[in-house]
Scaffold this motif. Structure first.
Motif, PDB file in Angstrom:
ATOM      1  N   VAL A  98      27.015  43.982  24.398  1.00  0.00           N
ATOM      2  CA  VAL A  98      27.020  44.440  25.789  1.00  0.00           C
ATOM      3  C   VAL A  98      28.317  45.167  26.108  1.00  0.00           C
ATOM      4  CG1 VAL A  98      27.024  43.690  28.193  1.00  0.00           C
ATOM      5  CG2 VAL A  98      25.496  42.598  26.549  1.00  0.00           C
ATOM      6  N   MET A  99      29.418  44.546  25.726  1.00  0.00           N
ATOM      7  CA  MET A  99      30.714  45.080  26.111  1.00  0.00           C
ATOM      8  C   MET A  99      31.079  46.349  25.359  1.00  0.00           C
ATOM      9  SD  MET A  99      32.739  41.568  26.318  1.00  0.00           S
ATOM     10  CE  MET A  99      32.276  40.253  27.431  1.00  0.00           C
ATOM     11  N   ALA A 100      30.357  46.632  24.261  1.00  0.00           N
ATOM     12  CA  ALA A 100      30.685  47.808  23.462  1.00  0.00           C
ATOM     13  C   ALA A 100      30.459  49.082  24.251  1.00  0.00           C
ATOM     14  CB  ALA A 100      29.841  47.823  22.204  1.00  0.00           C
ATOM     15  N   TYR A 104      31.285  49.926  30.353  1.00  0.00           N
ATOM     16  CA  TYR A 104      31.276  48.515  30.774  1.00  0.00           C
ATOM     17  C   TYR A 104      32.561  48.171  31.533  1.00  0.00           C
ATOM     18  CZ  TYR A 104      31.508  43.449  30.391  1.00  0.00           C
ATOM     19  OH  TYR A 104      31.627  42.119  30.669  1.00  0.00           O
ATOM     20  N   TYR A 105      32.414  47.360  32.574  1.00  0.00           N
ATOM     21  CA  TYR A 105      33.615  46.853  33.258  1.00  0.00           C
ATOM     22  C   TYR A 105      33.339  45.453  33.787  1.00  0.00           C
ATOM     23  CZ  TYR A 105      31.315  47.548  37.772  1.00  0.00           C
ATOM     24  OH  TYR A 105      30.434  47.464  38.824  1.00  0.00           O
ATOM     25  N   GLN A 106      34.420  44.744  34.033  1.00  0.00           N
ATOM     26  CA  GLN A 106      34.338  43.461  34.726  1.00  0.00           C
ATOM     27  C   GLN A 106      35.199  43.551  35.967  1.00  0.00           C
ATOM     28  OE1 GLN A 106      34.392  41.053  30.614  1.00  0.00           O
ATOM     29  NE2 GLN A 106      35.498  40.070  32.261  1.00  0.00           N
ATOM     30  N   LEU A 107      34.726  42.930  37.005  1.00  0.00           N
ATOM     31  CA  LEU A 107      35.510  42.904  38.249  1.00  0.00           C
ATOM     32  C   LEU A 107      35.578  41.450  38.690  1.00  0.00           C
ATOM     33  CD1 LEU A 107      36.721  44.043  40.909  1.00  0.00           C
ATOM     34  CD2 LEU A 107      34.403  44.520  41.658  1.00  0.00           C
ATOM     35  N   ASP A 108      36.782  40.916  38.700  1.00  0.00           N
ATOM     36  CA  ASP A 108      36.952  39.521  39.117  1.00  0.00           C
ATOM     37  C   ASP A 108      37.828  39.467  40.354  1.00  0.00           C
ATOM     38  OD1 ASP A 108      35.627  37.807  37.010  1.00  0.00           O
ATOM     39  OD2 ASP A 108      36.779  39.223  35.795  1.00  0.00           O
ATOM     40  N   VAL A 109      37.221  38.995  41.423  1.00  0.00           N
ATOM     41  CA  VAL A 109      37.973  38.838  42.671  1.00  0.00           C
ATOM     42  C   VAL A 109      38.233  37.347  42.850  1.00  0.00           C
ATOM     43  CG1 VAL A 109      37.922  39.150  45.176  1.00  0.00           C
ATOM     44  CG2 VAL A 109      36.805  40.840  43.687  1.00  0.00           C
ATOM     45  N   SER A 110      39.509  36.992  42.977  1.00  0.00           N
ATOM     46  CA  SER A 110      39.856  35.583  43.224  1.00  0.00           C
ATOM     47  C   SER A 110      40.893  35.551  44.342  1.00  0.00           C
ATOM     48  CB  SER A 110      40.430  34.956  41.955  1.00  0.00           C
ATOM     49  OG  SER A 110      41.667  35.566  41.668  1.00  0.00           O
ATOM     50  N   GLU A 111      41.267  34.358  44.724  1.00  0.00           N
ATOM     51  CA  GLU A 111      42.309  34.252  45.766  1.00  0.00           C
ATOM     52  C   GLU A 111      43.597  34.920  45.323  1.00  0.00           C
ATOM     53  OE1 GLU A 111      43.278  30.455  47.749  1.00  0.00           O
ATOM     54  OE2 GLU A 111      41.200  29.978  47.195  1.00  0.00           O
ATOM     55  N   GLU A 117      38.619  45.220  34.689  1.00  0.00           N
ATOM     56  CA  GLU A 117      38.942  45.194  33.269  1.00  0.00           C
ATOM     57  C   GLU A 117      37.919  46.012  32.496  1.00  0.00           C
ATOM     58  OE1 GLU A 117      39.232  41.159  32.102  1.00  0.00           O
ATOM     59  OE2 GLU A 117      40.022  41.633  30.111  1.00  0.00           O
ATOM     60  N   SER A 118      38.418  46.859  31.607  1.00  0.00           N
ATOM     61  CA  SER A 118      37.505  47.660  30.793  1.00  0.00           C
ATOM     62  C   SER A 118      38.239  48.151  29.558  1.00  0.00           C
ATOM     63  CB  SER A 118      36.997  48.848  31.599  1.00  0.00           C
ATOM     64  OG  SER A 118      36.135  49.626  30.811  1.00  0.00           O
ATOM     65  N   TYR A 119      37.450  48.617  28.591  1.00  0.00           N
ATOM     66  CA  TYR A 119      38.071  49.225  27.397  1.00  0.00           C
ATOM     67  C   TYR A 119      38.546  50.630  27.691  1.00  0.00           C
ATOM     68  CZ  TYR A 119      35.812  45.403  24.970  1.00  0.00           C
ATOM     69  OH  TYR A 119      35.418  44.161  24.570  1.00  0.00           O
ATOM     70  N   LYS A 120      37.870  51.276  28.623  1.00  0.00           N
ATOM     71  CA  LYS A 120      38.106  52.717  28.839  1.00  0.00           C
ATOM     72  C   LYS A 120      38.339  53.004  30.318  1.00  0.00           C
ATOM     73  CE  LYS A 120      36.433  54.053  24.716  1.00  0.00           C
ATOM     74  NZ  LYS A 120      37.211  54.644  23.693  1.00  0.00           N
ATOM     75  N   ILE A 152      31.890  40.150  38.608  1.00  0.00           N
ATOM     76  CA  ILE A 152      30.842  41.132  38.278  1.00  0.00           C
ATOM     77  C   ILE A 152      31.018  41.573  36.833  1.00  0.00           C
ATOM     78  CG2 ILE A 152      30.204  43.562  38.703  1.00  0.00           C
ATOM     79  CD1 ILE A 152      30.555  42.989  41.711  1.00  0.00           C
ATOM     80  N   LYS A 153      29.899  41.652  36.138  1.00  0.00           N
ATOM     81  CA  LYS A 153      29.896  42.262  34.801  1.00  0.00           C
ATOM     82  C   LYS A 153      28.862  43.369  34.865  1.00  0.00           C
ATOM     83  CE  LYS A 153      31.192  38.267  31.980  1.00  0.00           C
ATOM     84  NZ  LYS A 153      31.894  37.571  33.062  1.00  0.00           N
ATOM     85  N   ASP A 154      29.262  44.553  34.445  1.00  0.00           N
ATOM     86  CA  ASP A 154      28.374  45.675  34.771  1.00  0.00           C
ATOM     87  C   ASP A 154      28.464  46.790  33.730  1.00  0.00           C
ATOM     88  OD1 ASP A 154      26.546  46.975  36.362  1.00  0.00           O
ATOM     89  OD2 ASP A 154      27.991  47.647  37.868  1.00  0.00           O
ATOM     90  N   PHE A 155      27.348  47.496  33.570  1.00  0.00           N
ATOM     91  CA  PHE A 155      27.273  48.636  32.639  1.00  0.00           C
ATOM     92  C   PHE A 155      25.976  49.365  32.968  1.00  0.00           C
ATOM     93  CE2 PHE A 155      25.270  44.912  30.982  1.00  0.00           C
ATOM     94  CZ  PHE A 155      24.000  45.372  30.677  1.00  0.00           C
ATOM     95  N   PRO A 156      25.869  50.632  32.576  1.00  0.00           N
ATOM     96  CA  PRO A 156      24.672  51.380  32.944  1.00  0.00           C
ATOM     97  C   PRO A 156      23.532  51.218  31.945  1.00  0.00           C
ATOM     98  CG  PRO A 156      26.242  52.829  31.883  1.00  0.00           C
ATOM     99  CD  PRO A 156      26.891  51.467  31.922  1.00  0.00           C
ATOM    100  N   ALA A 157      22.309  51.348  32.458  1.00  0.00           N
ATOM    101  CA  ALA A 157      21.141  51.325  31.588  1.00  0.00           C
ATOM    102  C   ALA A 157      20.983  52.666  30.871  1.00  0.00           C
ATOM    103  CB  ALA A 157      19.897  51.023  32.414  1.00  0.00           C
ATOM    104  N   PHE A 158      21.315  53.758  31.552  1.00  0.00           N
ATOM    105  CA  PHE A 158      21.148  55.094  30.958  1.00  0.00           C
ATOM    106  C   PHE A 158      22.499  55.800  30.927  1.00  0.00           C
ATOM    107  CE2 PHE A 158      16.979  54.036  32.590  1.00  0.00           C
ATOM    108  CZ  PHE A 158      16.127  54.467  31.578  1.00  0.00           C
TER     109      PHE A 158
END
Ligand code: ACM
Ligand code: ZN
Length: 744
Positions: A98-100, A104-111, A117-120, A152-158
């Motif tokens: 998935v992460m390849a 792809y990115y992750q978004l972590d919102v905390s206090e 976060e992403s590779y690119k 959030i963990k996210d990446f596109p389908a196309f």
């Protein structure tokens, strides 16, 4: 093997559902998990810190935040974890499947912090855009924003999520294009397909051929020069701007058709070598590049060389659509080329020509994309196909293992009105056709929405793209398995506030208004239906003294009247006015017999459309015009009793470029008993059949002097027959379009 895309979607669908109803983000991320408690507080003290690889994205975030929020601190490279930071972080460690994904990115919102976060850089930018959509549109007076903790963990389908913008028909400023790129980026659209050459204008400076822009960049419109072009510096500026937003620009340099502007500049490029003007009409034109002339090919190579130096992307779109072959059929050079290369047809000559260009481009490391017509003479090696005449071209190309971009007119043509393609319809779009086996599905790269601009100058373009592009964005990015349109529409409405704030002139979600007409006895009523309670309607009848009034119920129509309706969406800046013309007359709803079957595409609303009181607009696709191809029209009306008739009139659409011609002659007949007929008038229409433009042509049979008593009326419209020789499609059966038979 399961395609990557299906694997990713399955893996994450469980968590996806969690966030679906609460998250106001478009496109919906693949997964979102909300924390039970905690929130990040964004205030003026918040610091943006970044991994050195992401300094460009950090500036973008800083500037976008500045639009609504003042930060005290400058940006700085990351040193150590701290409270109150937004950290653009480079992702380390093992990549799983998935992460390849580069996006792809992750978004972590905390206090403590917000970590994107992403590779690119591209993934980081997507994370930034998601984060910005989590913020409320208005900053409260406290100057403090609170964002609930989530992950959030996210990446596109196309991988290909595009917008085509036609700057050939209407020239658009570089500022407008940059604003459009900003909008694309906000919704994670990543391909800007820039349509730069057209019959009506050549828009890209080519140093070796200056007349392309000096002559080809302008057309004569109402006695004035209209047009413009992009200098090479401006092109670079746009490409740089897009690149920072991780949007690839694919230039389209059309060949062999849609090339009137180039031929106007350099007539030797065509088969006849004759001078032609830069086109002022819309349509398809028969003067195209000569495929038999080596000089023409050299011209194309030279142009492509300069194009390649301006656009760093791998793909150049070479068009290939709507290229009539009439000139090639009678050109000795083209015919010689066909024989010399053992080609079977002009279609194969087109493939041959495109292959020559593709081979030239390949030497420069580029590949081509072409419209689905380029399949007709055999698919050029390595070409990717953009399928617009439905999905079949895309299916055929994918089965031959060529890349495919889907842009069917059924869902992706944003120059079409909302009556046919509204936000919901685009949301329903499925880029992977059912009939395509799994082994070929990965050849579907994605899709594009096409913004052709024949009828859309710059100031109207965003109202056509938006909000429909938001649907395509979610279809291509999230590719939701089960689509909940209502939930999506809720998010779109939220987003309007954001667009208002940015001053973007977006349009309606669907036809804001439906005009329904009803015939009750002899009375014609118009009922207005709104798509949403949020739309406020006012109306007036234009040829009366009436002022705007709130719409409260059916509007009675007397005689011929123009009804103007204003629509305003509550709580937004969005307002527009539409007009429709109605005619109350003696024929309304009476019995009608036709000698033809109305075209399915242009039924006018049904068999009885010619007696429904609705007059057509200047758009022959408005659903009011009724048409038939290759036939005369004969309409027989029974008025139900003997009546005094003072006049009979009809209207006809004329648009030679779309093979629609006004009738040669319209005959009006009257009869008391239906057996003995009297010819009231044979109207030989004066407008020349070769008249250019889109025209509404009236024909009237006044019987004012001697009120004529009749029960039956017959109207016979004689077609001009086949499209004439001077026309682009000689020999094709022409169309007749009528909107109403008005009997007064
Ligand atoms: C097209 O719409 N002619 C590609
Ligand atoms: Zn030729």
């Amino acid at each position: 093997m399961m395609s990557n895309r299906i694997f990713f979607v399955c893996l994450l669908c469980a968590i996806t559902i969690l966030g679906r109803t609460q998250l106001n983000v478009i496109p919906q991320p693949q997964s979102c998990v909300f924390s039970k408690s905690g929130a990040f507080v964004l205030n003026a003290e918040t610091k943006i810190v970044y991994d050195p690889a992401f300094s460009s994205e950090a500036s973008i975030l800083f500037n976008l935040l500045l639009e609504s929020f003042q930060l005290k601190n400058e940006l700085e490279p990351f040193k150590q974890p701290a409270r109150g930071i937004i950290y653009l972080k480079r992702k380390n460690g093992e990549m799983n499947e998935v992460m390849a994904h580069a996006e792809y990115y992750q978004l972590d919102v905390s206090e403590q912090s917000v970590v994107i976060e992403s590779y690119k850089g591209v993934g980081i930018l997507h994370g930034i855009q998601t984060f910005l959509q989590l913020l409320p549109v208005e900053v409260p007076s406290s100057g403090v924003l609170s964002i609930g903790a989530l992950s959030i963990k996210d990446f596109p389908a196309f991988k290909h999520r595009g917008l085509l913008l036609d700057c050939g028909r209407h020239f658009m400023s570089t500022d407008f294009i940059k604003q459009t790129l900003d909008i694309m980026s906000a919704y994670k659209m990543n391909v800007f397909h820039w349509h730069l050459t057209e019959d009506q204008g050549w828009r890209i400076e080519i140093k070796k051929y200056p007349k392309l822009t000096e002559i080809g960049g302008f057309r004569t419109e109402n006695g004035r020069q209209y047009g413009g072009f992009y200098t090479q510096n401006e092109i670079k500026e746009i490409v740089d701007y897009a690149t920072k937003l991780h949007i690839t620009v694919i230039p389209e340099i059309e060949l062999p058709g849609h090339s009137s502007a180039a031929i106007a500049a350099y007539p030797y490029l065509s088969c006849t070598g004759k001078s032609i003007p830069v086109e002022t009409e819309w349509g398809v034109f028969k003067d195209i590049y000569c495929a038999g002339n080596d000089q023409t090919l050299q011209f194309i190579y030279d142009v492509m060389d300069e194009v390649c130096s301006l656009f760093p992307g791998k793909y150049i779109h070479v068009g290939g659509d709507e290229a009539p072959k009439v000139r090639w059929e009678s050109c000795t050079k083209c015919q010689k080329r066909i024989k010399g290369n053992q080609l079977k047809s002009e279609a194969e000559l087109q493939t041959w020509m495109i292959e020559q260009v593709a081979t030239h481009l390949k030497k420069k490391g580029k590949s081509i994309i072409g419209w689905d017509e380029i399949l007709e003479g055999g698919i050029p090696a390595d070409a990717a196909i953009q399928s617009w005449r439905g999905m079949q071209g895309g299916i055929d190309a994918a089965q031959k293992k060529h890349g495919v971009i889907m842009s069917p007119t059924s869902h992706c043509y944003f120059d079409y009105g909302l009556e046919g393609i509204d936000t919901k319809r685009v949301y329903e779009f499925e880029p992977i056709p059912n009939e395509l086996n799994a082994e070929y599905q990965n050849f579907i790269w994605g899709a594009e929405c096409n913004m052709w601009t024949e009828r859309a100058p710059q100031e109207t373009v965003h109202s056509k793209i938006l909000p429909r592009m938001l649907s395509l964005s979610e279809v291509l990015w999230t590719h939701p398995k089960e689509k909940d349109y209502n939930e999506f529409e809720r998010r779109v409405k939220q987003d309007f506030k954001r667009l208002d704030k940015k001053g973007v002139k977006y349009g309606f979600i669907s036809t804001p208004l439906q005009f329904d007409s009803k015939i009750n006895g002899d009375q014609l009523w118009v009922e207005l239906k709104r798509y949403s309670e949020d739309v406020v309607l006012k109306y007036k009848l234009k040829n009366t003294k009436m002022d705007w009034v709130d719409y409260r119920g059916s509007i009675p129509i007397q005689s011929k009247q123009v009804l103007a309706v204003s629509m305003k969406t509550l709580g937004t800046e969005n307002e527009s006015v539409v007009e429709r013309t109605y005619a109350a007359h003696q024929g309304l709803g009476k019995e009608l017999k036709l000698n033809y079957t109305p075209s399915n595409s242009y039924s006018g609303g049904g068999y009885n459309a010619l007696l429904d009181g609705r007059l057509g607009t200047s758009n022959f696709r408005d659903g009011i015009w009724q048409a038939v191809q290759g036939k005369d029209m004969e309409m027989l009306i029974d008025l139900g009793g003997i009546k005094d008739v003072k006049s009979i009139s009809t209207q006809w659409f004329h648009y030679a470029n779309a093979w629609i011609f006004r009738p040669q002659r319209v005959e009006y007949w009257g009869s008391v008993d239906g057996n003995n007929w009297k010819l009231l008038l044979g109207d030989d229409l004066q407008l020349a059949a070769e008249s250019p433009g889109e025209l509404i042509v009236s024909s009237a049979c006044p019987v004012n002097d001697i009120p004529y008593v009749m029960r039956y009326v017959k109207v016979i419209a004689k077609s001009i027959g086949k499209c004439p020789n001077w026309h682009d499609a000689p020999g094709e059966p022409s169309w007749l379009f009528c909107d109403e038979i008005v009997i007064e």
